[in-house]
Enzyme design. Structure first.
Site, PDB file in Angstrom:
ATOM      1  N   TYR A   1       0.839  -1.202   0.000  1.00  7.03           N
ATOM      2  CA  TYR A   1       0.000   0.000   0.000  1.00  7.03           C
ATOM      3  C   TYR A   1       0.876   1.255   0.000  1.00  7.03           C
ATOM      4  CZ  TYR A   1      -4.875  -1.520   1.027  1.00  7.03           C
ATOM      5  OH  TYR A   1      -6.140  -2.009   0.961  1.00  7.03           O
TER       6      TYR A   1
ATOM      7  N   ARG B   1       2.706  10.762  -9.389  1.00  3.33           N
ATOM      8  CA  ARG B   1       1.750  11.090 -10.458  1.00  3.33           C
ATOM      9  C   ARG B   1       0.917  12.319 -10.098  1.00  3.33           C
ATOM     10  NH1 ARG B   1      -2.787   9.578 -14.060  1.00  3.33           N
ATOM     11  NH2 ARG B   1      -3.254  11.720 -14.562  1.00  3.33           N
TER      12      ARG B   1
ATOM     13  N   ASP C   1       0.853  16.264 -11.731  1.00  2.55           N
ATOM     14  CA  ASP C   1      -0.369  16.991 -12.096  1.00  2.55           C
ATOM     15  C   ASP C   1      -0.383  18.367 -11.438  1.00  2.55           C
ATOM     16  OD1 ASP C   1      -1.371  14.973 -13.656  1.00  2.55           O
ATOM     17  OD2 ASP C   1      -2.714  14.154 -12.138  1.00  2.55           O
TER      18      ASP C   1
ATOM     19  N   MET D   1      -0.282  22.205 -13.158  1.00  2.00           N
ATOM     20  CA  MET D   1      -1.243  23.296 -12.929  1.00  2.00           C
ATOM     21  C   MET D   1      -0.528  24.563 -12.513  1.00  2.00           C
ATOM     22  SD  MET D   1      -4.517  21.729 -11.003  1.00  2.00           S
ATOM     23  CE  MET D   1      -3.772  20.550  -9.942  1.00  2.00           C
TER      24      MET D   1
ATOM     25  N   PHE E   1      -6.552  18.894 -13.264  1.00  4.03           N
ATOM     26  CA  PHE E   1      -7.003  19.137 -11.882  1.00  4.03           C
ATOM     27  C   PHE E   1      -7.950  18.048 -11.392  1.00  4.03           C
ATOM     28  CE2 PHE E   1     -10.212  22.197 -13.832  1.00  4.03           C
ATOM     29  CZ  PHE E   1     -11.365  21.571 -13.393  1.00  4.03           C
TER      30      PHE E   1
ATOM     31  N   ASN F   1      -2.304  -0.960   8.280  1.00  8.22           N
ATOM     32  CA  ASN F   1      -2.087  -2.384   8.079  1.00  8.22           C
ATOM     33  C   ASN F   1      -0.840  -2.869   8.774  1.00  8.22           C
ATOM     34  OD1 ASN F   1      -3.475  -4.459   6.456  1.00  8.22           O
ATOM     35  ND2 ASN F   1      -3.803  -2.732   5.107  1.00  8.22           N
TER      36      ASN F   1
ATOM     37  N   ASP G   1      -2.078 -11.107  13.048  1.00 12.22           N
ATOM     38  CA  ASP G   1      -2.516 -10.614  11.736  1.00 12.22           C
ATOM     39  C   ASP G   1      -3.845  -9.903  11.940  1.00 12.22           C
ATOM     40  OD1 ASP G   1      -2.830 -10.138   8.971  1.00 12.22           O
ATOM     41  OD2 ASP G   1      -1.801 -12.001   8.495  1.00 12.22           O
TER      42      ASP G   1
ATOM     43  N   ASN H   1      -8.052  -8.926   3.467  1.00  6.71           N
ATOM     44  CA  ASN H   1      -7.130  -7.794   3.480  1.00  6.71           C
ATOM     45  C   ASN H   1      -6.357  -7.721   2.163  1.00  6.71           C
ATOM     46  OD1 ASN H   1      -5.970  -5.619   4.775  1.00  6.71           O
ATOM     47  ND2 ASN H   1      -4.330  -6.848   5.681  1.00  6.71           N
TER      48      ASN H   1
ATOM     49  N   SER I   1      -8.643  -6.461  -0.459  1.00  2.68           N
ATOM     50  CA  SER I   1      -8.783  -5.006  -0.360  1.00  2.68           C
ATOM     51  C   SER I   1      -7.660  -4.315  -1.111  1.00  2.68           C
ATOM     52  CB  SER I   1      -8.693  -4.546   1.098  1.00  2.68           C
ATOM     53  OG  SER I   1      -9.776  -4.974   1.833  1.00  2.68           O
TER      54      SER I   1
ATOM     55  N   THR J   1      -8.032  -2.046  -4.544  1.00  3.83           N
ATOM     56  CA  THR J   1      -7.590  -0.650  -4.548  1.00  3.83           C
ATOM     57  C   THR J   1      -6.570  -0.422  -5.654  1.00  3.83           C
ATOM     58  OG1 THR J   1      -7.864  -0.669  -2.162  1.00  3.83           O
ATOM     59  CG2 THR J   1      -6.648   1.184  -3.087  1.00  3.83           C
TER      60      THR J   1
ATOM     61  N   THR K   1     -11.746  -0.423  -0.183  1.00  5.98           N
ATOM     62  CA  THR K   1     -11.668   0.360   1.046  1.00  5.98           C
ATOM     63  C   THR K   1     -12.733  -0.079   2.043  1.00  5.98           C
ATOM     64  OG1 THR K   1     -10.930   2.193  -0.302  1.00  5.98           O
ATOM     65  CG2 THR K   1     -11.595   2.709   1.934  1.00  5.98           C
TER      66      THR K   1
ATOM     67  N   THR L   1     -11.608  -3.045   3.818  1.00  2.44           N
ATOM     68  CA  THR L   1     -10.609  -2.688   4.827  1.00  2.44           C
ATOM     69  C   THR L   1     -11.291  -2.192   6.093  1.00  2.44           C
ATOM     70  OG1 THR L   1      -9.054  -2.065   3.115  1.00  2.44           O
ATOM     71  CG2 THR L   1      -8.642  -1.195   5.299  1.00  2.44           C
TER      72      THR L   1
ATOM     73  N   THR M   1     -10.906  -6.517  13.571  1.00  2.91           N
ATOM     74  CA  THR M   1      -9.568  -6.750  14.123  1.00  2.91           C
ATOM     75  C   THR M   1      -9.422  -6.079  15.481  1.00  2.91           C
ATOM     76  OG1 THR M   1      -8.674  -6.835  11.902  1.00  2.91           O
ATOM     77  CG2 THR M   1      -7.110  -6.467  13.670  1.00  2.91           C
TER      78      THR M   1
ATOM     79  N   HIS N   1     -17.647  14.247   2.910  1.00  7.53           N
ATOM     80  CA  HIS N   1     -17.176  14.880   4.136  1.00  7.53           C
ATOM     81  C   HIS N   1     -16.663  13.883   5.153  1.00  7.53           C
ATOM     82  CE1 HIS N   1     -16.016  18.372   6.162  1.00  7.53           C
ATOM     83  NE2 HIS N   1     -16.140  17.634   7.222  1.00  7.53           N
TER      84      HIS N   1
ATOM     85  N   GLU O   1     -15.275  11.296   4.446  1.00  7.50           N
ATOM     86  CA  GLU O   1     -13.993  10.909   3.856  1.00  7.50           C
ATOM     87  C   GLU O   1     -12.851  11.786   4.368  1.00  7.50           C
ATOM     88  OE1 GLU O   1     -12.689   8.611   2.037  1.00  7.50           O
ATOM     89  OE2 GLU O   1     -10.881   9.565   1.244  1.00  7.50           O
TER      90      GLU O   1
ATOM     91  N   TYR P   1     -12.594  13.046   7.275  1.00  6.99           N
ATOM     92  CA  TYR P   1     -12.220  12.546   8.602  1.00  6.99           C
ATOM     93  C   TYR P   1     -11.607  11.168   8.516  1.00  6.99           C
ATOM     94  CZ  TYR P   1     -14.214  16.747  10.129  1.00  6.99           C
ATOM     95  OH  TYR P   1     -14.425  18.083  10.287  1.00  6.99           O
TER      96      TYR P   1
ATOM     97  N   SER Q   1      -0.343  11.467  17.689  1.00 10.68           N
ATOM     98  CA  SER Q   1      -0.442  11.279  19.136  1.00 10.68           C
ATOM     99  C   SER Q   1       0.655  10.342  19.626  1.00 10.68           C
ATOM    100  CB  SER Q   1      -1.812  10.706  19.500  1.00 10.68           C
ATOM    101  OG  SER Q   1      -2.827  11.552  19.035  1.00 10.68           O
TER     102      SER Q   1
ATOM    103  N   SER R   1     -10.144  12.346  27.025  1.00 12.56           N
ATOM    104  CA  SER R   1     -10.771  13.411  26.244  1.00 12.56           C
ATOM    105  C   SER R   1     -10.445  13.229  24.760  1.00 12.56           C
ATOM    106  CB  SER R   1     -10.314  14.783  26.740  1.00 12.56           C
ATOM    107  OG  SER R   1      -8.936  14.940  26.521  1.00 12.56           O
TER     108      SER R   1
ATOM    109  N   THR S   1     -11.895  18.973  17.700  1.00 10.72           N
ATOM    110  CA  THR S   1     -10.588  19.105  17.051  1.00 10.72           C
ATOM    111  C   THR S   1      -9.689  20.012  17.875  1.00 10.72           C
ATOM    112  OG1 THR S   1     -11.850  18.978  14.998  1.00 10.72           O
ATOM    113  CG2 THR S   1      -9.514  19.451  14.803  1.00 10.72           C
TER     114      THR S   1
ATOM    115  N   LYS T   1      -8.211  18.252  20.791  1.00 15.27           N
ATOM    116  CA  LYS T   1      -7.064  17.420  20.426  1.00 15.27           C
ATOM    117  C   LYS T   1      -5.799  18.250  20.300  1.00 15.27           C
ATOM    118  CE  LYS T   1      -8.090  14.063  17.451  1.00 15.27           C
ATOM    119  NZ  LYS T   1      -8.236  12.892  18.313  1.00 15.27           N
TER     120      LYS T   1
ATOM    121  N   HIS U   1      -7.442  26.692   1.776  1.00 10.90           N
ATOM    122  CA  HIS U   1      -7.932  26.115   3.042  1.00 10.90           C
ATOM    123  C   HIS U   1      -7.777  24.601   3.061  1.00 10.90           C
ATOM    124  CE1 HIS U   1     -10.688  24.379   5.927  1.00 10.90           C
ATOM    125  NE2 HIS U   1     -11.387  23.871   4.931  1.00 10.90           N
ATOM    126  N   PHE U   2      -8.283  23.925   2.028  1.00 13.22           N
ATOM    127  CA  PHE U   2      -8.248  22.460   2.167  1.00 13.22           C
ATOM    128  C   PHE U   2      -6.860  21.881   1.951  1.00 13.22           C
ATOM    129  CE2 PHE U   2     -10.175  22.431  -2.260  1.00 13.22           C
ATOM    130  CZ  PHE U   2      -9.179  21.716  -2.907  1.00 13.22           C
ATOM    131  N   HIS U   3      -5.999  22.637   1.242  1.00 18.91           N
ATOM    132  CA  HIS U   3      -4.615  22.163   1.210  1.00 18.91           C
ATOM    133  C   HIS U   3      -3.937  22.371   2.561  1.00 18.91           C
ATOM    134  CE1 HIS U   3      -5.183  21.962  -3.181  1.00 18.91           C
ATOM    135  NE2 HIS U   3      -4.230  21.057  -3.139  1.00 18.91           N
TER     136      HIS U   3
END
Lengths: 659, 99
Positions: free
Chosen positions: A60, A70, A74, A78, A99, A120, A131, A138, A141, A145, A197, A200, A207, A280, A282, A284, A295, A311, A355, A358, A415-417
């Site tokens: 994986y 790859r 791309d 851009m 894009f 994994n 395992d 597994n 999966s 993918t 997925t 998995t 597991t 959305h 996804e 998380y 952590s 917490s 969040t 954390k 923002h999302f980057h």
């Protein structure tokens, strides 16, 4: 419809023509190399048919790194196109394709495989298991993918890339406005990979619930195990929505149904609704395991137990619930009622609370700790401020009224980057540096690691920080060019320069892997970081049966506790028992191949041929049903010999790696 | 080899055929009858809920779990997800002026 052979290969673009030649030469080279060095047998028995969670994890990760190249190319294309106004490097169509594939590949074939790869490899070791619950599933999966990823990747040389964005909104993605077959690749390849997925997710829920070693209660699990467990639950809850949405897309495009069309009673925005009901959660799914890795890494290098463990657990459970309740914030501008937009504004802001908890927990973990500045820890440290920028701009976007200004601008892209790169890529790199010695028996070089770190972090900020300001000035996303009068030129150029630094940072990682594989010290002991969790209690690299005798856990940070209280028992010869392990199998890779062939034919809407190929899928299922292989036993002599070698040599002449 | 053969899985076969009947029944009601849109929606909605129930009992081992707490958590969570997806989508897609 069938395949139009004269349009089979994409022609007429020198960049694509060069890639076609490159891919052909690479394939021939790889096949010739494997044959010349007589590695087919090794490859087949050790890797392609394996059911060992460690090897599957490594495959994986390998796939994730390749896809990163790859997707990165791309991204660079851009940035090259938009560096100066009115640039002619890519035309509008080519830019649309680039894009689209950048987004899909980076989320589904980079972030997901790298995280699932680390899960994994690490999770069964962290919970003291030999395992995952379903080893053969597994492997399936992974191969599904991989099959989906390869199918998606060949789109740009055979038949044409999807070009409606990674979200593929209708009506644009429908047959009416995208008549080519490009979007079929999107529908079919993601369907295949998504099935992998989902399996998995199921596998890791079982597991973690069923395979924990003696004494490891849920509240004594390492944080990475906790977040992977919750991630798996979100996968099981949300991926079926994507499966259904993609199936309906396939029906619309291939069989002429009207689920998402404008005419004939279809509802185009229902696609956006279903996509984000999956999309959305996804976010998380990719960010939670990353949080878990951080952590564990922060508590290892701050040399303290994680602050606020309870917490932390409550926060991830809350995130898992809230993550299902925020999807509409991706299309506030659709024209919902005020009640809908207000509700989803509030749930979106609410998700900042767990969040935030954390983030404070990580800071308090480091407080008064004796922090060791290893490369893995540097990634974790850089994560905090960079991710907070992404999080705070997220709260800005959460306000539905303000979102009308930000929507579809480069502000959103920045923002999302800022969420996904510090929140997922930094932790993945941290995890690779941290667990690399467990996987391969040598460490990645720390000095090249620092180059990797600084180039990547600086490059990342130079690339994406200007995009916030460009977005506020009105630069829209997904536009292939702009005029000089807009004044976007200078910031766009800075952003493009940043992307080159970013790429240099990634190149440093690739060089580090090469350098360390050749020259790194192999005598590192089983616990080079002085770490806290069970994966470090066994040999490095890990022997195929993981643990000679399953460890018993009494406390959180079990291995640290054992070390500090002198509870590390030498292996008693009379207690060693034969270990039962599953056998290798050809079925998962076979299923990947037939799914790939059947999917490829379906992409070309050659439904009869696809159905015939699908018989192969049922044949695979039938073989599996009548497969009574009961696995094999590792004999006592072999265990004693393996254990003798690493335990005798353990920590003898090993330099301290974390001083 | 004994654990592989528990006898003929009759409940699975019944569940399978009932699912087929309910699915084709829904398609027949929608395509071949001239009931009003509202009536069709209610009928196929009811058939969907019945089918979900059948699948949960016949295939998903809903009544086989030993651990009552785990079973309850699973059912509550599944109900939550189902309500969010179905009711949420209907709310979002029918309010406002988007449809």
């Amino acid at each position: 419809m069938g395949i139009k052979w004269d349009e089979f290969f994409v022609t007429g673009d020198p960049l694509i023509f060069a890639s076609q030649i490159g891919i052909a030469l690479t394939l021939i080279g790889a096949l010739a190399g494997i044959t010349y060095f007589k590695k087919w047998n090794y490859l087949w028995t050790e890797w392609l048919t394996t059911v060992d969670h460690k090897k599957i994890g490594i495959m994986y990760i390998l796939m994730g790194v390749l896809m990163f190249v790859r997707g990165g190319i791309d991204g660079l294309m851009m940035k090259g196109q938009t560096a100066v106004p009115e640039n002619g490097f890519l035309n509008a169509q080519h830019y649309n394709e680039v894009f689209t594939t950048h987004g899909v590949i980076m989320i589904l074939f980079v972030a997901m495989p790298l995280l699932i790869g680390l899960m994994n490899f690490v999770i069964p070791l962290q919970i003291g298991a030999r395992d995952v619950a379903f080893p053969q599933l597994n492997a399936l999966s992974f191969w599904l993918t991989f099959s989906g990823a390869m199918l998606f990747n060949i789109s740009f040389i055979i038949g044409g890339s999807p070009d409606a964005g990674w979200t593929s909104y209708f009506p644009l993605a429908g047959k009416e406005f995208s008549p080519g077959i490009g979007n079929n690749y999107y529908a079919v390849a993601l369907q295949i990979a998504g099935a992998g997925t989902l399996m998995t997710g199921i596998n890791f829920v079982v597991t973690v619930l069923k395979m924990r070693t003696k004494g490891m209660t849920l509240m004594k699990m390492p944080m990475f195990t906790w977040t992977s467990f919750i991630t798996s639950i979100i996968i099981v809850a949300s991926f079926p929505i994507f499966t259904v949405a993609l199936a309906l897309m396939t029906f619309d495009r291939t069989f002429g149904t009207h689920f998402f069309t404008i005419s004939g009673g279809g509802m185009d925005m229902l696609w956006a609704n279903l996509f984000w009901l999956w999309g959305h959660p996804e976010v998380y799914i990719v960010v939670l395991p990353a949080f878990g890795m951080l952590s564990d890494i922060i508590s290892t290098f701050a040399r303290k137990t994680l602050y606020g463990y309870k917490s932390m657990v409550i926060s991830i459970v809350m995130i898992s619930v809230l993550s299902m309740l925020v999807w509409v914030h991706h299309f506030f501008t659709m024209g919902n009622s005020a009640a809908v937009n207000s509700f989803f504004s509030i749930t979106t802001m609410a998700i900042a609370i767990p969040t935030g908890v954390k983030v404070f927990n990580w800071l308090f973990t480091m407080r008064k700790g004796r922090i060791k500045f290893t490369t893995a820890m540097l990634w974790a440290l850089a994560f905090v401020p960079n991710f907070v920028i992404g999080g705070v701009t997220g709260v800005m976007l959460a306000m539905a009224a303000a979102d009308y200004q930000y929507h579809n601008t480069l502000f959103l892209v920045a923002h999302f980057h800022y969420v996904l790169i510090p929140g997922v890529v930094f932790p993945i790199f941290a995890g690779l540096y941290f667990w690399w010695p467990k996987m391969f028996g040598y460490m990645l070089n720390e000095r090249i690691g620092k180059w990797n770190f600084w180039l990547f972090v600086v490059g990342f900020n130079v690339t994406f920080m200007p995009m916030f300001f460009l977005g506020l000035d009105g630069a829209v996303r997904r536009a292939y060019t702009y005029s000089a009068e807009t004044g976007f030129g200078p910031l766009m150029m800075i952003s493009a320069i940043g992307s080159i630094i970013l790429a240099a940072g990634f190149a440093a990682l690739v060089y580090n892997i090469y350098w360390s594989a050749r020259y790194a010290d192999r005598n590192i002991g089983n616990d080079p970081w002085d770490a806290r969790t069970l994966e470090w209690a066994t040999a490095t690299p890990v022997q195929h049966y993981n643990f000679a005798s399953l460890p018993e856990v009494t406390k959180l940070d079990a291995f640290w506790h054992m070390k500090k209280n002198d509870q590390l028992q030498p292996l008693k010869e009379d207690e060693v028992e034969e270990i039962h392990l599953p056998s290798n199998t050809w079925i998962p890779i076979y299923m990947g191949v037939v799914f790939g062939i059947s999917g490829f034919l379906l992409v070309f809407e050659w439904t009869i041929a696809a159905a015939i190929a699908a018989i192969g899928i049922f044949a695979g299922l039938a073989f599996r049903s009548f497969d009574y292989d009961e696995g094999f036993h590792v004999h006592k002599d072999e265990i004693l010999e393996t254990e003798g070698i690493w335990r005798k040599g353990a920590n003898k002449g090993v330099k301290n790696h974390v001083s | 080899m004994d654990q592989h053969s528990k006898g003929f899985p009759i409940s699975h076969v019944i569940g399978f055929f009932m699912s087929l009947v309910l699915t084709f029944g829904a398609a027949w009601v929608a395509l071949q009858t001239s009931l009003s849109m509202k009536a069709v929606m209610w009928i196929i909605g009811t058939l969907a809920v019945v089918q979900a129930g059948i699948q949960l009992y016949m295939f998903m081992h809903m009544n086989e779990g030993e651990d009552k707490v785990a079973n309850n958590i699973n059912i509550i969570y599944s109900a939550f997800i189902a309500v969010v997806i179905v009711a949420g989508s209907i709310w979002v897609m029918t309010s406002g002026h988007s449809h």
